[in-house]
Design an enzyme around this catalytic site. Structure first.
Site, mmCIF file in Angstrom:
data_model
loop_
_atom_site.group_PDB
_atom_site.id
_atom_site.type_symbol
_atom_site.label_atom_id
_atom_site.label_comp_id
_atom_site.label_asym_id
_atom_site.label_seq_id
_atom_site.Cartn_x
_atom_site.Cartn_y
_atom_site.Cartn_z
ATOM 1 N N GLY A 151 0.767 -1.242 0.000
ATOM 2 C CA GLY A 151 0.000 0.000 0.000
ATOM 3 C C GLY A 151 0.799 1.295 0.000
ATOM 4 N N GLU A 170 3.711 3.936 6.184
ATOM 5 C CA GLU A 170 2.452 3.206 6.016
ATOM 6 C C GLU A 170 1.503 4.016 5.154
ATOM 7 O OE1 GLU A 170 0.750 0.625 6.312
ATOM 8 O OE2 GLU A 170 0.911 -0.399 8.240
ATOM 9 N N ASP A 171 0.698 3.331 4.355
ATOM 10 C CA ASP A 171 -0.358 4.025 3.625
ATOM 11 C C ASP A 171 -1.416 4.523 4.608
ATOM 12 O OD1 ASP A 171 -1.174 1.447 4.304
ATOM 13 O OD2 ASP A 171 -2.012 0.966 2.340
ATOM 14 N N ASP A 197 -5.140 2.041 10.733
ATOM 15 C CA ASP A 197 -6.568 1.893 11.027
ATOM 16 C C ASP A 197 -6.714 1.532 12.502
ATOM 17 O OD1 ASP A 197 -9.252 1.298 11.006
ATOM 18 O OD2 ASP A 197 -9.108 -0.424 9.671
ATOM 19 N N LYS A 219 -6.795 6.666 10.703
ATOM 20 C CA LYS A 219 -8.227 6.613 11.039
ATOM 21 C C LYS A 219 -8.503 6.751 12.531
ATOM 22 C CE LYS A 219 -10.110 3.796 7.266
ATOM 23 N NZ LYS A 219 -10.546 2.407 7.002
ATOM 24 N N PHE A 258 -13.944 3.093 3.828
ATOM 25 C CA PHE A 258 -12.939 2.260 3.186
ATOM 26 C C PHE A 258 -12.365 3.032 2.012
ATOM 27 C CE2 PHE A 258 -11.018 -1.056 0.657
ATOM 28 C CZ PHE A 258 -10.324 -1.747 1.639
ATOM 29 N N ASP A 277 -5.635 -0.370 -2.005
ATOM 30 C CA ASP A 277 -6.400 -1.236 -2.904
ATOM 31 C C ASP A 277 -7.698 -1.718 -2.274
ATOM 32 O OD1 ASP A 277 -5.157 -3.010 -0.949
ATOM 33 O OD2 ASP A 277 -5.837 -4.638 -2.242
ATOM 34 N N ARG A 296 -5.153 0.684 -6.950
ATOM 35 C CA ARG A 296 -3.904 1.243 -6.415
ATOM 36 C C ARG A 296 -3.374 2.374 -7.291
ATOM 37 N NH1 ARG A 296 -2.012 -2.126 -2.307
ATOM 38 N NH2 ARG A 296 -2.361 -4.340 -2.579
HETATM 39 P P1 5GP Z 1 -4.429 -1.738 11.085
HETATM 40 O O1 5GP Z 1 -3.531 -2.882 11.449
HETATM 41 O O2 5GP Z 1 -3.926 -0.398 11.533
HETATM 42 O O3 5GP Z 1 -5.851 -1.976 11.501
HETATM 43 O O4 5GP Z 1 -4.555 -1.748 9.527
HETATM 44 C C1 5GP Z 1 -3.561 -1.284 8.741
HETATM 45 C C2 5GP Z 1 -3.701 -1.843 7.336
HETATM 46 O O5 5GP Z 1 -5.044 -2.164 6.999
HETATM 47 C C3 5GP Z 1 -3.288 -0.788 6.337
HETATM 48 O O6 5GP Z 1 -1.909 -0.802 6.117
HETATM 49 C C4 5GP Z 1 -4.086 -1.202 5.119
HETATM 50 O O7 5GP Z 1 -3.384 -2.195 4.423
HETATM 51 C C5 5GP Z 1 -5.342 -1.784 5.686
HETATM 52 N N1 5GP Z 1 -6.433 -0.775 5.712
HETATM 53 C C6 5GP Z 1 -6.976 -0.182 6.778
HETATM 54 N N2 5GP Z 1 -7.945 0.684 6.424
HETATM 55 C C7 5GP Z 1 -7.982 0.644 5.073
HETATM 56 C C8 5GP Z 1 -8.766 1.349 4.087
HETATM 57 O O8 5GP Z 1 -9.629 2.198 4.351
HETATM 58 N N3 5GP Z 1 -8.513 1.046 2.796
HETATM 59 C C9 5GP Z 1 -7.570 0.134 2.410
HETATM 60 N N4 5GP Z 1 -7.410 -0.076 1.115
HETATM 61 N N5 5GP Z 1 -6.820 -0.542 3.309
HETATM 62 C C10 5GP Z 1 -7.027 -0.283 4.617
HETATM 63 MG MG MG Z 2 -0.916 -1.626 4.641
#
Ligand code: 5GP
Ligand code: MG
Length: 172
Positions: A44, A99-100, A103, A131, A151, A158, A164
Site C-alpha cells: 500500500g 504506512e499508507d 486503522d 483513522k 474504506f 487497494d 492502487r
Molecule cells: P491496522 O492494522 O492499523 O488496523 O490496519 C492497517 C492496514 O489495513 C493498512 O496498512 C491497510 O493495508 C489496511 N487498511 C486499513 N484501512 C484501510 C482502508 O480504508 N482502505 C484500504 N485499502 N486498506 C485499509
Molecule cells: Mg498496509
C-alpha cells in the site's frame, strides 16, 4: 477494475501539497547524520513512499517489509504475517516506517517491536492516512491526513488489488 471508486476524499493536488509538508517535517526531525532508513510497508505504501522520498531533502535509504493482514476483506482480520523484511541490518539504524494507512494500529503493534528487537536505534511511523479507530501502543509521529472511517482506495491503497493506480484517494 471491479467497482468504480466513489467520492474523492483527497485529490492529487491536496496529496502533493501534504506530502511536501510531511517531507519538511521529517527533514526537520532528522539530520543527515541519522542515516535514516525508510521502511515502506508493502504494497500500500509504494506510491506514497515514491513521492515522499523525492520530496525529502535529507539523504535516506529505502527498503521494504511485507505483511499480510487484510486479504480481500474490508475489515481487519487482526492477524499479521511477515512475508519479507528488509535484509539490511537494522541494528543501530534510525527507522521511519512508512504506512499508507493506520486503522486499528494492530499492524504497528506487531511490526514495531520486531524492529526494536533487531536493534533499531529508533522507530518512528509516518502514515499518509490515520483513522484513529483504536489506540495502538505506537502513535504515528508524522500523519498526512486524519481520515474518515470509510474504506479508502487509490494512491497505493487497494480493494482486492484494484484501484492502487488512482492518483487520488477515494472512498468506496
Ligand atoms: P491496522 O492494522 O492499523 O488496523 O490496519 C492497517 C492496514 O489495513 C493498512 O496498512 C491497510 O493495508 C489496511 N487498511 C486499513 N484501512 C484501510 C482502508 O480504508 N482502505 C484500504 N485499502 N486498506 C485499509
Ligand atoms: Mg498496509
Amino acid at each position: 477494475m471491479s467497482r468504480l471508486p466513489g467520492r474523492v476524499v483527497y485529490d492529487a493536488e491536496t496529496i502533493e501539497r501534504r506530502v511536501r509538508g510531511l517531507a519538511e517535517e521529517i527533514a526537520c526531525a532528522y539530520g543527515a547524520d541519522d542515516r535514516l532508513l525508510l521502511l515502506g510497508v508493502l504494497k500500500g505504501s509504494f506510491v506514497f513512499l515514491a513521492d515522499l522520498v523525492r520530496a525529502l531533502e535529507i539523504p535516506v535509504q529505502v527498503d521494504f517489509l511485507v505483511v499480510s493482514s487484510y486479504g480481500d476483506a474490508m475489515v481487519s482480520s487482526g492477524e499479521v504475517r511477515f512475508e519479507y523484511l528488509a535484509r539490511a541490518p537494522l541494528a543501530g539504524r534510525s527507522i521511519l516506517l512508512v504506512e499508507d494507512i493506520v486503522d486499528t494500529g494492530r499492524t504497528l503493534d506487531q511490526v514495531v517491536p520486531l524492529l526494536l528487537e533487531r536493534g533499531a536505534r529508533s522507530v518512528e511511523i509516518c502514515a499518509l492516512l490515520h483513522k484513529r479507530r483504536a489506540s495502538s501502543r505506537y502513535e504515528p509521529r508524522f500523519v498526512g491526513f486524519e481520515a474518515p472511517d470509510d474504506f479508502l482506495v487509490g494512491y497505493g491503497l487497494d480493494h482486492a488489488e484494484d484501484f492502487r493506480q488512482l492518483p487520488y484517494v477515494a472512498s468506496l
